[in-house]
Design an enzyme around this catalytic site. Structure first.
Site, PDB file in Angstrom:
ATOM      1  N   ALA A 154      37.853 -10.023   5.838  1.00  0.00           N
ATOM      2  CA  ALA A 154      38.848 -10.981   6.332  1.00  0.00           C
ATOM      3  C   ALA A 154      38.251 -12.381   6.424  1.00  0.00           C
ATOM      4  O   ALA A 154      38.870 -13.357   5.995  1.00  0.00           O
ATOM      5  CB  ALA A 154      39.386 -10.536   7.692  1.00  0.00           C
ATOM      6  N   TYR A 155      37.057 -12.472   6.965  1.00  0.00           N
ATOM      7  CA  TYR A 155      36.411 -13.770   7.129  1.00  0.00           C
ATOM      8  C   TYR A 155      36.160 -14.439   5.788  1.00  0.00           C
ATOM      9  O   TYR A 155      36.510 -15.607   5.587  1.00  0.00           O
ATOM     10  CB  TYR A 155      35.102 -13.606   7.907  1.00  0.00           C
ATOM     11  N   LEU A 156      35.556 -13.707   4.862  1.00  0.00           N
ATOM     12  CA  LEU A 156      35.250 -14.291   3.563  1.00  0.00           C
ATOM     13  C   LEU A 156      36.516 -14.634   2.791  1.00  0.00           C
ATOM     14  O   LEU A 156      36.562 -15.653   2.090  1.00  0.00           O
ATOM     15  CB  LEU A 156      34.358 -13.351   2.749  1.00  0.00           C
TER      16      LEU A 156
END
Length: 183
Positions: A154-156
């Site tokens: 999700a972050y990337l």
């Protein structure tokens, strides 16, 4: 060179980490700091530290993932400081969950804060900058704090989206005198 003296710098996620460091560094160079965070405790400490050192700052508690909160934040900063010269989109969340175990809420919250928040802030602050004919928007794109790419889907994904948003925003806003950078 004191080109930041009396420039209004709005920093999201200014309560801790790199956001806090950015707020202190801009203030040290004479900028007026509009420090935003979702948590009042940390951001109020940053503002107090800036004021203790002779700078000018104000805390704004809003969730940048929500359009109404963003509009309230930007309107309040404009009312308090007379405009926004530099926007730093630093607010971010970074869940530490594998793709197969992540629930939908964590996925959405990550994209909402990291990508949608930057979009909403760019749009709202960009309108103020457009009206005055100049401004700078800095989108902070970081690697996962753990130094490992595992469990960071999700972050990337949000950071990749922010990089593309930054390029497109610069393309659209630079003719208006607004420079957009992904850092």
């Amino acid at each position: 060179m004191n080109y930041l003296k009396d420039k209004v710098v709005l920093i999201t996620g200014a309560g801790k980490g790199a956001g806090r460091a950015l707020a202190l560094a801009f203030a040290e160079r004479g900028a007026l700091i509009a420090a935003n965070d979702i948590s009042p405790m940390n951001v109020e400490l940053v503002v107090a530290e800036i004021e203790t050192c002779g700078g000018k700052a104000k805390a704004y508690i809003e969730d940048v993932a929500k359009k109404v909160g963003v509009q309230s934040l930007v309107n309040s900063v404009e009312e308090d400081f007379g405009g926004i010269d530099i926007l730093v989109n630093h607010a971010a969340v970074e869940p530490h969950t594998s793709l197969l175990d992540m629930d939908e809420w964590d996925w959405h919250r990550t994209l909402d804060v990291n990508l949608t928040g930057a979009f909403l802030m760019t749009q709202s602050a960009g309108r103020i900058m457009r009206d005055k004919g100049n401004g700078v928007i800095l989108n902070i794109i970081t690697e996962p704090s753990r130094g490992v790419v595992k469990d960071a889907a999700a972050y990337l994904s949000s950071m990749a989206g922010l990089a593309v948003l930054s390029r497109q925003a610069d393309l659209e806003l630079s003719p208006l005198g607004i420079r957009v950078y992904a850092i």
